[in-house]
Structures are given as C-alpha cells and as structure tokens.
Design a protein around this motif. Structure first.
Motif, PDB file in Angstrom:
ATOM      1  N   PHE A 285     -12.765   0.758  15.105  1.00  0.00           N
ATOM      2  CA  PHE A 285     -11.618   0.192  14.404  1.00  0.00           C
ATOM      3  C   PHE A 285     -10.772   1.276  13.754  1.00  0.00           C
ATOM      4  CE2 PHE A 285      -9.568  -1.686  10.666  1.00  0.00           C
ATOM      5  CZ  PHE A 285      -8.895  -2.732  11.262  1.00  0.00           C
ATOM      6  N   GLY A 286      -9.465   1.231  14.025  1.00  0.00           N
ATOM      7  CA  GLY A 286      -8.526   2.101  13.337  1.00  0.00           C
ATOM      8  C   GLY A 286      -8.526   3.533  13.852  1.00  0.00           C
ATOM      9  N   GLU A 287      -7.702   4.349  13.226  1.00  0.00           N
ATOM     10  CA  GLU A 287      -7.585   5.763  13.583  1.00  0.00           C
ATOM     11  C   GLU A 287      -8.778   6.536  13.038  1.00  0.00           C
ATOM     12  OE1 GLU A 287      -5.417   7.600  15.220  1.00  0.00           O
ATOM     13  OE2 GLU A 287      -3.992   6.042  15.784  1.00  0.00           O
ATOM     14  N   VAL A 288      -9.466   7.291  13.918  1.00  0.00           N
ATOM     15  CA  VAL A 288     -10.633   8.039  13.446  1.00  0.00           C
ATOM     16  C   VAL A 288     -10.222   9.177  12.514  1.00  0.00           C
ATOM     17  CG1 VAL A 288     -12.048   7.446  15.441  1.00  0.00           C
ATOM     18  CG2 VAL A 288     -10.643   9.524  15.493  1.00  0.00           C
ATOM     19  N   GLY A 289      -8.965   9.588  12.555  1.00  0.00           N
ATOM     20  CA  GLY A 289      -8.512  10.610  11.632  1.00  0.00           C
ATOM     21  C   GLY A 289      -8.325  10.101  10.221  1.00  0.00           C
ATOM     22  N   ARG A 290      -8.266   8.789  10.077  1.00  0.00           N
ATOM     23  CA  ARG A 290      -7.885   8.188   8.803  1.00  0.00           C
ATOM     24  C   ARG A 290      -9.024   8.115   7.800  1.00  0.00           C
ATOM     25  NH1 ARG A 290      -5.696   1.965   8.417  1.00  0.00           N
ATOM     26  NH2 ARG A 290      -4.980   1.974   6.262  1.00  0.00           N
ATOM     27  N   ARG A 291     -10.218   7.702   8.274  1.00  0.00           N
ATOM     28  CA  ARG A 291     -11.363   7.524   7.388  1.00  0.00           C
ATOM     29  C   ARG A 291     -12.622   7.486   8.243  1.00  0.00           C
ATOM     30  NH1 ARG A 291     -10.962   2.153   4.255  1.00  0.00           N
ATOM     31  NH2 ARG A 291     -12.949   2.954   3.497  1.00  0.00           N
TER      32      ARG A 291
ATOM     33  N   LEU B 197      -3.850  10.674  -1.815  1.00  0.00           N
ATOM     34  CA  LEU B 197      -4.616  11.265  -0.718  1.00  0.00           C
ATOM     35  C   LEU B 197      -4.464  10.503   0.594  1.00  0.00           C
ATOM     36  CD1 LEU B 197      -7.935  12.190  -2.591  1.00  0.00           C
ATOM     37  CD2 LEU B 197      -6.189  13.777  -1.740  1.00  0.00           C
ATOM     38  N   ILE B 198      -3.774   9.369   0.551  1.00  0.00           N
ATOM     39  CA  ILE B 198      -3.534   8.612   1.789  1.00  0.00           C
ATOM     40  C   ILE B 198      -2.600   9.389   2.704  1.00  0.00           C
ATOM     41  CG2 ILE B 198      -2.462   6.529   2.744  1.00  0.00           C
ATOM     42  CD1 ILE B 198      -3.308   5.048   0.220  1.00  0.00           C
ATOM     43  N   LYS B 199      -2.926   9.465   3.984  1.00  0.00           N
ATOM     44  CA  LYS B 199      -2.030  10.072   4.965  1.00  0.00           C
ATOM     45  C   LYS B 199      -1.182   8.954   5.566  1.00  0.00           C
ATOM     46  CE  LYS B 199      -2.917  13.708   7.173  1.00  0.00           C
ATOM     47  NZ  LYS B 199      -3.367  14.762   8.115  1.00  0.00           N
ATOM     48  N   PRO B 200       0.101   8.884   5.209  1.00  0.00           N
ATOM     49  CA  PRO B 200       0.905   7.716   5.597  1.00  0.00           C
ATOM     50  C   PRO B 200       1.042   7.516   7.097  1.00  0.00           C
ATOM     51  CG  PRO B 200       2.284   9.434   4.621  1.00  0.00           C
ATOM     52  CD  PRO B 200       0.863   9.835   4.388  1.00  0.00           C
ATOM     53  N   GLU B 201       0.980   8.595   7.893  1.00  0.00           N
ATOM     54  CA  GLU B 201       1.156   8.416   9.332  1.00  0.00           C
ATOM     55  C   GLU B 201       0.015   7.587   9.932  1.00  0.00           C
ATOM     56  OE1 GLU B 201      -0.303  12.777   8.791  1.00  0.00           O
ATOM     57  OE2 GLU B 201       0.870  11.261   7.711  1.00  0.00           O
ATOM     58  N   TYR B 202      -1.222   7.780   9.425  1.00  0.00           N
ATOM     59  CA  TYR B 202      -2.342   6.983   9.897  1.00  0.00           C
ATOM     60  C   TYR B 202      -2.220   5.545   9.404  1.00  0.00           C
ATOM     61  CZ  TYR B 202      -4.816  11.293  11.209  1.00  0.00           C
ATOM     62  OH  TYR B 202      -5.194  12.487  11.773  1.00  0.00           O
ATOM     63  N   ALA B 203      -1.897   5.397   8.117  1.00  0.00           N
ATOM     64  CA  ALA B 203      -1.816   4.065   7.523  1.00  0.00           C
ATOM     65  C   ALA B 203      -0.704   3.241   8.175  1.00  0.00           C
ATOM     66  CB  ALA B 203      -1.590   4.185   6.023  1.00  0.00           C
ATOM     67  N   ARG B 204       0.420   3.877   8.485  1.00  0.00           N
ATOM     68  CA  ARG B 204       1.515   3.152   9.120  1.00  0.00           C
ATOM     69  C   ARG B 204       1.110   2.674  10.514  1.00  0.00           C
ATOM     70  NH1 ARG B 204       7.531   5.464  10.547  1.00  0.00           N
ATOM     71  NH2 ARG B 204       6.282   6.795  11.924  1.00  0.00           N
ATOM     72  N   GLU B 205       0.365   3.494  11.237  1.00  0.00           N
ATOM     73  CA  GLU B 205      -0.109   3.108  12.567  1.00  0.00           C
ATOM     74  C   GLU B 205      -0.957   1.837  12.479  1.00  0.00           C
ATOM     75  OE1 GLU B 205      -0.514   3.736  16.730  1.00  0.00           O
ATOM     76  OE2 GLU B 205       0.588   5.030  15.351  1.00  0.00           O
ATOM     77  N   GLN B 206      -1.855   1.779  11.500  1.00  0.00           N
ATOM     78  CA  GLN B 206      -2.704   0.606  11.353  1.00  0.00           C
ATOM     79  C   GLN B 206      -1.900  -0.610  10.918  1.00  0.00           C
ATOM     80  OE1 GLN B 206      -5.979   0.368  12.247  1.00  0.00           O
ATOM     81  NE2 GLN B 206      -5.551  -1.806  11.934  1.00  0.00           N
ATOM     82  N   LEU B 207      -0.961  -0.409   9.998  1.00  0.00           N
ATOM     83  CA  LEU B 207      -0.112  -1.513   9.548  1.00  0.00           C
ATOM     84  C   LEU B 207       0.694  -2.073  10.718  1.00  0.00           C
ATOM     85  CD1 LEU B 207       1.010  -3.259   7.240  1.00  0.00           C
ATOM     86  CD2 LEU B 207       2.714  -1.454   6.829  1.00  0.00           C
ATOM     87  N   ALA B 208       1.198  -1.210  11.570  1.00  0.00           N
ATOM     88  CA  ALA B 208       1.969  -1.646  12.730  1.00  0.00           C
ATOM     89  C   ALA B 208       1.121  -2.512  13.658  1.00  0.00           C
ATOM     90  CB  ALA B 208       2.524  -0.442  13.482  1.00  0.00           C
ATOM     91  N   LYS B 209      -0.145  -2.141  13.853  1.00  0.00           N
ATOM     92  CA  LYS B 209      -1.038  -2.958  14.688  1.00  0.00           C
ATOM     93  C   LYS B 209      -1.244  -4.330  14.069  1.00  0.00           C
ATOM     94  CE  LYS B 209      -3.687   0.789  16.836  1.00  0.00           C
ATOM     95  NZ  LYS B 209      -5.030   1.404  16.973  1.00  0.00           N
ATOM     96  N   THR B 210      -1.433  -4.354  12.765  1.00  0.00           N
ATOM     97  CA  THR B 210      -1.656  -5.625  12.074  1.00  0.00           C
ATOM     98  C   THR B 210      -0.444  -6.540  12.189  1.00  0.00           C
ATOM     99  OG1 THR B 210      -3.158  -4.567  10.497  1.00  0.00           O
ATOM    100  CG2 THR B 210      -2.204  -6.679   9.840  1.00  0.00           C
ATOM    101  N   LEU B 211       0.758  -5.940  12.071  1.00  0.00           N
ATOM    102  CA  LEU B 211       1.990  -6.719  12.088  1.00  0.00           C
ATOM    103  C   LEU B 211       2.533  -6.950  13.496  1.00  0.00           C
ATOM    104  CD1 LEU B 211       3.845  -5.150   9.025  1.00  0.00           C
ATOM    105  CD2 LEU B 211       2.370  -7.167   9.094  1.00  0.00           C
ATOM    106  N   ARG B 212       1.870  -6.360  14.505  1.00  0.00           N
ATOM    107  CA  ARG B 212       2.268  -6.505  15.911  1.00  0.00           C
ATOM    108  C   ARG B 212       3.680  -5.961  16.158  1.00  0.00           C
ATOM    109  NH1 ARG B 212      -2.365  -7.913  14.916  1.00  0.00           N
ATOM    110  NH2 ARG B 212      -3.500  -9.609  15.960  1.00  0.00           N
ATOM    111  N   VAL B 213       3.949  -4.790  15.587  1.00  0.00           N
ATOM    112  CA  VAL B 213       5.231  -4.117  15.819  1.00  0.00           C
ATOM    113  C   VAL B 213       4.945  -2.659  16.141  1.00  0.00           C
ATOM    114  CG1 VAL B 213       6.506  -5.656  14.275  1.00  0.00           C
ATOM    115  CG2 VAL B 213       5.543  -3.519  13.366  1.00  0.00           C
TER     116      VAL B 213
END
Length: 454
Positions: free
Chosen positions: A63-69, A292-308
C-alpha cells in the motif's frame, strides 16, 4: 441499581506510529515494522494501561509509496500468535479480507488464534478496495462495492457456522472408555449459497469465545448494514462531534432494526492524540511531524484516493470542483467522502489537507495535554457519539506510553475507565456474552471417517 457506563479503548498499532513522518524522528526505528519484539512491547504497554484490545490493519497489497513510510507488513494473525505469548489479558484483533480469502481457512485461522490466546481473538472484517489487490489474485479489477459486501455477509455466516460445527462438549477425552470425541456432537454445515459451498466441519474445536469477536470498519451504507447485522465493535472515522453523533444514532438504530441489542455493538471512532506537558509543547510536536511530510509522496496517495491525477492537485490550491461523486467511487466510499467534506468545509489547500491527513488519514487528530485529551474523549462519550475510542498514537512507542501513563489515569479518576481487568476474554472486556451454539441440541448426522490418518 444502575451501573455507570464506561469507555472501551483499543490501541491501533502501526509500525512507528500513525503519523506518516513518525519514522523520520531521531528516536524512531525505521525497521520496526518487521520486528516482533517491537509489537510485543507495544502490546505490553497497552496491557499495562488495561486497554480492551490492540488492533492491526492489513491489506493483501503493498500500500502506498514505499518512499513515504515503512510499507512492509507482517501477516497480522501470525503476529498475534507471537503477541499472545507475551501478554495475558489484552484482546488481539487482526484484519482479514472477505474478498481475497475463503471462509474455511479464515475461520480456522481465527479459531486457532482464539485458542492460542486463551479467548482473546477478534476479526476486523474488510472487503478490500482497489484494483491493485485484485491483480494479486488474478483478477483485473475489484468486484463492485455491493457485490463485495454481499460476499462479506455470506462469508461471515459461513465462518460462524464453522465455529459452531463443534459443540462445546464434543471432546470427551474418555481415557478409560477409549473415546476421545463424540462424533454426534460434531457436524457438517453443508452450506450452499451464492458465493460459497462449504461442507465442514471445521478441523478445530469450538474456541474459548465460541466466536472470535467480529469487528467492522466500513462506514458506507453497505458497511453500516453489514455492521448492524454482524459487528460487535465498529472502528469509524469522524472529524466533528455532530457527524459522530449522527453515525452513532444511525448505527444503533440499524442494529435494533435487525433484532439485535444496540448495546451489543460498540462504536469506537479513531483519535490521534499528540500529548505534551503543555498545549504548546503538544502543538510544537505536531508541527514538527507535519514539517517532515514529503508532499510529493502525500499528494500521490491523495490523488489515488480521490481518483484524479496528481497534477490536478496543485499544492497551494483547494481541491478541484469537478471531483468524482461518491456514487462513482467503488472503494473506500466513506473515507473518500470524509476527506472531500473536510477539505470543502475548512477550505483547505491541498498542502493543508495533506498535513491534516498525515497524522490519521482522515481520523480526528488532537494535540494537547493529557487532561485536554481526556476532556476530548469524554465530550464525545458523554454526548452520544462513541462507546469508546480507537487510540491511534502519532508516534510509537512514545505516544502510546504517554496515553497509558498520562491519559488513562485521568479517565480512571473520573470513573470512566477500568482500573484492572475483570475478564480474561476479549468478549468479556467488551461486556459481551459468549454466543450460544446454533447447533446445540440439534441431532447431527454421524460423521464418517474424513481424510487420512497418515
């Protein structure tokens, strides 16, 4: 004489903590996600606080980007057997999917954990959203939302029949007579339904709890209907007291409508407490984590959730107006709605939304002193919004230690939480009866020899 209503508290454990940047703190172990001793120690901390249970989420997909957490997860029922040996009283809840398992194997697995733990097992029933999981099982896409929940209902029915396929007194252990078990008290279930054909019986005797505790976490219409029929505890996510009250009243009413006692289902919203000796200290820790959040990873996950597409979510702009409707979402409908409503209600930019989701992925976050956290918990409890809470520490183990050592004593002083365990099973902690065996007293066909003795 009336008995004061008291809280139920579950610790939701996730590697280094629920905040996605918790692994980057100097004191965090980024390899904790695969260390059994880490989870055993967390369980012992929760047990020291007399919490009802611990819980592990799970999904049959990376689940999610392995770079994120930390992304890798141990299979939770296997992990629970190791934790059972390191604890004595605390309940042990694991997630397992009804979409990508079969009833016989899963019923056996949870019955086994119930035996290993002496009656402390619980199953968090999920239907698993997303095409990535489907492709791990040779399917191009996930089944439709309604189909997944239809399968889940039948799956639970079959599992419960299998748990009842042995009567409680089926094992005679008659050494003198040379009879170990009474075949007349063990039966096939001969289930034939739309999704499953299962003969039975289970190859594990009826476990200490009869049925492991059934937990459910979906808050869609289908999810609430499934919970009303089968769940004994519900994990849910709400940002506001008003929303939590509406959900609580609705689910209790649905439970009553299907002929069940509403007191037999415990509703536990998630809360991510960030605890400091002062409010300023707690807020400072929360800011440090968010930075400490890396926004590029978080945005990728948010985009998947929102289907955009990620490029449709500029960090310093609000969510686009033309997002898919909830009716177009086939997976995680309730979480999708919660996130969109939060962003719209508070007019958050994508960057701000990422920060709000970084701690609890849509669950309520609260930074303050131990007394303020206790106040927040009591407010919802007293206002008819919760029977207890799913505690989701932002950082582990320190956040769980702070909750157990600082917040729990406040709740105990107020008479809202137990000072010691009064039961030895998970059902006992939640104040639930051991279910009667549906086949007790019903004549069973004599079992023929099944399988091979070699």
């Amino acid at each position: 004489m009336s008995t004061q209503r008291t809280l139920h508290l579950n610790a939701f454990l996730m590697s280094t903590g629920h905040h996605e940047a918790s692994w980057r703190l100097p004191g965090s172990d980024p390899f904790a996600n695969t260390k059994v001793r880490h989870y055993q120690e967390l369980a012992r901390i929760a047990e020291r606080g007399k919490l009802d249970s611990i819980f592990f989420a799970d999904s049959p997909v990376l689940f999610g980007e392995v770079g994120r957490r930390p992304a890798g997860k141990l299979e939770p029922t296997v992990l629970l057997t190791a934790i059972a040996a390191a604890t004595e009283k605390i309940g042990l809840i694991a997630t397992a999917s009804t979409t990508y398992n079969e009833p016989f194997n899963l019923a056996r697995r949870f019955a086994s954990v119930d035996w290993v733990s002496g009656g402390r097992a619980g199953w968090n029933v999920v239907t698993t959203a997303g095409p990535d999981a489907a492709r791990n099982f040779g399917v191009d896409d996930q089944p439709a939302h309604a189909v997944r929940y239809e399968r889940a209902a039948e799956f639970i029915e079959v599992a419960q029949k299998l748990w009842d396929s042995w009567e409680d007194d089926a094992v005679l252990a008659d050494k003198e007579g040379g009879v170990w078990g009474d075949a007349g008290r063990i039966r096939t279930i001969d289930h034939e339904g739309k999704h499953f054909r299962v003969r039975g019986p289970l190859n594990v005797p009826r476990s200490p709890q009869g049925h492991p505790l059934i937990v459910q976490a979906g808050s869609s219409e289908d999810g609430k209907n499934l919970a009303a029929r089968y769940a004994e505890a519900v994990f849910t996510a709400h940002q506001t007291l008003a929303d939590a009250q509406v959900f609580y009243a609705d689910l209790k009413a649905r439970t009553a409508a299907v002929g069940r006692d509403p007191e037999g289902i415990k509703i536990l919203p998630g809360i991510v407490p960030v605890i400091g000796s002062t409010e300023a200290e707690a807020l400072k820790l929360e800011r440090e984590l968010d930075e400490l959040i890396k926004p590029e990873y978080a945005r990728e996950q948010l985009a998947k959730t929102l289907r955009v597409a990620p490029e449709d979510l500029p960090l310093d702009r609000q969510l686009p107006a033309d997002l898919p409707s909830e009716d177009e979402i086939e997976g995680a409908k309730s979480r999708y709605t919660l996130i969109v409503d939060l962003a719209r209600r508070e007019q958050l930019t994508v960057r701000q939304l990422i920060g709000r989701l970084g701690g609890g992925r849509g669950h309520r976050t609260f930074a303050g002193t131990a007394v303020q956290v206790a106040d927040a918990i009591q407010e919802w409890f007293d206002a008819g919004a919760a029977d207890g809470f799913n505690i989701m520490p932002a950082v582990l183990p320190s956040g769980l230690e702070a909750f157990v050592d600082q917040v729990v004593p406040v709740l105990q002083e107020r008479g809202l939480f137990r000072r010691d365990y009064t039961a030895s099973t998970l059902r006992g902690h939640y104040g639930l009866e051991r279910p009667a065996n549906r086949y007790a007293g019903v004549p069973a066909p004599r079992l023929a020899s099944i399988g091979s003795g070699f």
